[in-house]
Design an enzyme around this catalytic site. Sequence first.
Site, mmCIF file in Angstrom:
data_model
loop_
_atom_site.group_PDB
_atom_site.id
_atom_site.type_symbol
_atom_site.label_atom_id
_atom_site.label_comp_id
_atom_site.label_asym_id
_atom_site.label_seq_id
_atom_site.Cartn_x
_atom_site.Cartn_y
_atom_site.Cartn_z
ATOM 1 N N GLY A 1 -30.404 -3.372 6.880
ATOM 2 C CA GLY A 1 -29.074 -2.865 6.496
ATOM 3 C C GLY A 1 -28.196 -3.926 5.847
ATOM 4 N N ASP A 2 -27.031 -3.440 5.428
ATOM 5 C CA ASP A 2 -26.098 -4.265 4.686
ATOM 6 C C ASP A 2 -25.497 -5.408 5.504
ATOM 7 O OD1 ASP A 2 -25.635 -3.816 2.026
ATOM 8 O OD2 ASP A 2 -23.484 -3.515 2.415
ATOM 9 N N ASP B 1 -15.757 -8.236 17.373
ATOM 10 C CA ASP B 1 -14.617 -7.952 16.506
ATOM 11 C C ASP B 1 -14.582 -9.157 15.578
ATOM 12 O OD1 ASP B 1 -12.027 -8.122 15.336
ATOM 13 O OD2 ASP B 1 -11.325 -6.668 16.803
ATOM 14 N N HIS B 2 -15.013 -8.989 14.349
ATOM 15 C CA HIS B 2 -15.266 -10.189 13.535
ATOM 16 C C HIS B 2 -13.983 -10.969 13.242
ATOM 17 C CE1 HIS B 2 -14.136 -7.790 9.988
ATOM 18 N NE2 HIS B 2 -14.060 -8.915 9.324
ATOM 19 N N HIS C 1 -8.955 -5.060 15.101
ATOM 20 C CA HIS C 1 -8.522 -6.349 14.546
ATOM 21 C C HIS C 1 -7.011 -6.616 14.728
ATOM 22 C CE1 HIS C 1 -12.425 -5.911 12.861
ATOM 23 N NE2 HIS C 1 -12.088 -5.287 11.758
HETATM 24 C C1 BG6 Z 1 -13.844 -4.194 8.697
HETATM 25 C C2 BG6 Z 1 -13.381 -2.859 8.195
HETATM 26 O O1 BG6 Z 1 -13.898 -4.211 10.097
HETATM 27 O O2 BG6 Z 1 -12.956 -5.209 8.241
HETATM 28 C C3 BG6 Z 1 -13.255 -2.860 6.691
HETATM 29 O O3 BG6 Z 1 -14.296 -1.859 8.599
HETATM 30 C C4 BG6 Z 1 -12.397 -4.015 6.224
HETATM 31 O O4 BG6 Z 1 -12.712 -1.634 6.237
HETATM 32 C C5 BG6 Z 1 -12.866 -5.316 6.840
HETATM 33 O O5 BG6 Z 1 -12.481 -4.078 4.809
HETATM 34 C C6 BG6 Z 1 -11.921 -6.450 6.513
HETATM 35 O O6 BG6 Z 1 -12.496 -7.643 6.943
HETATM 36 P P1 BG6 Z 1 -12.169 -9.011 6.230
HETATM 37 O O7 BG6 Z 1 -12.892 -10.029 7.023
HETATM 38 O O8 BG6 Z 1 -12.647 -8.889 4.804
HETATM 39 O O9 BG6 Z 1 -10.677 -9.166 6.267
#
Ligand code: BG6
Length: 509
Positions: free
Chosen positions: A16-17, A182-183, A245
């Site tokens: 996957g991506d 939660d990145h 986030h």
């Molecule tokens: C993701 C969302 O969790 O975070 C996306 O699903 C969003 O819609 C992205 O574009 C934004 O992440 P970043 O790290 O580019 O600010």
Amino acid sequence: MIEQDGALLVMFGATGDLARRKLYPAIYSLYCEGKLGEKFALVGVSRRPRTNEQFREELRKSIEEFARHSIENDERWQAFAAHFVYQSLDINEISHFVTLQNVASALEQQFGLTGNRLFYLAIAPELFGKVGKNLRDGGVLDTAGWHRLVIEKPFGYDLPSAEQLNAQINEVFSEQQIFRIDHYLGKEMVQNIQAIRFANRLFEPLWNRHHIANVQITTSESIGVEERGTYYDQSGALRDMVQNHMLQMLALITMDEPSSFESERIRDEKVKVIQALRQFTTDDEVRANVSRGQYIEGVVNGKQLPAYREEPNVSDQSTTETYFAARMMIDNERWQGVPFYLRTGKRLPVKATEIVIELKTTDMAIGGVPVQPLPNLLVIRIQPNEGIHIRFNTKKSGTFAQVTPVDFDFNNNKGKPPGSVPEAYERLLYDALRGDSSYFTRWDEVASAWRFVDPIAKAWRTDAADLQFYAAGSWGPSKGNGLPEEDGFKWWPVSGQADRDALWYAESI
Ligand code: BG6
């Protein structure tokens, strides 16, 4: 370095991506920086058929395209790629999990691993429960080492669905074994919030309602929904960005100092403050405090951009919000009465995440003449330019009773060569391998966030009269833009905003 015994990773969603863009490049960086050592192996798992050679070829492409480190020579590449194998697997087929167990054991023998296994589920959440059970029933959890489960959002659609998902996962994995990604919590400047707050006497004593006038958190994105219409049209900005986030950043900004900087104590403090968020109890409260918008077509840099409703896989009647802004209040001693303005949206003019702490102004008079200083600001710039901005007042040279603001900028990446700062996924994967869950969300945080978000979604379901449209490339709807003004404040412009300097200095004397 991960523990001496090393670990085996099982990557579901291997073709996957997310795996291609983020996870393989992250693993490669950890390897290049010596944090993985040689005692690791990865089984890529997905439905599609692939030979090991094909899988490694795709791995190489993903690293060439997205990794911070380049591939130096073929010998080194071969040494890295030898740690990766592929297995085609149908999630409903228990016999495929038995095969997975055999493949995993063989790899563990080959690399001298002792049974520590990390399962990364880069797949749809509906499948989490099934995968967990089949891992157990297929014998994949029958090893002596630790077992950890790393999962991606969305974690449910609302509180009841999140509870259901959690119950399914808990049938096999305990809370201590679950690492919910939660990145945003992997971003350098988000992790820096604790140091900025708790390592500085300059800030922490002022971090309360006596000194802070308001707090603003902006995450603006210039991209639209791209290829993700099917997911996004069900989710919208509230579930996609706010429930996770945005509320996580708010929690880090507002939590009390933990009794120790261990993961459980940090998460205890975060959950307390999410629980102290004042819930909107009626639809009218939602309408008064929350703005939702959806982009229509617009022109950016001479390019015509489509309306959200014209994006692929989006309903042409959709009322899904691509913009969210709100005024939130926290009912505790530290924050009573301080408004928190949060906004996020797609197809806004710039990509930027920034947190502005606006302090209260002072009543100062020089020689009996009142001066009207602008408020002090502390701006934490999360991305794309990582840093801190501080504004304070000084006497205007050559005048007697005038003050003027000066701005100090700290660039967190100054002097660091490009590509030298780890990506969020690198930090988080490394933490998961080391068993440090500080920057992963605990179940009670997730549940409390849904408890806050659900009444907003419910009010929105009643009718869509409050949905405002905004042109792609503009700053969003009037209600959202005017929220701080309702309380006598204004949105401070973010870095990269075209008219930033004019807005920033508009009131300078
Ligand atoms: C993701 C969302 O969790 O975070 C996306 O699903 C969003 O819609 C992205 O574009 C934004 O992440 P970043 O790290 O580019 O600010």
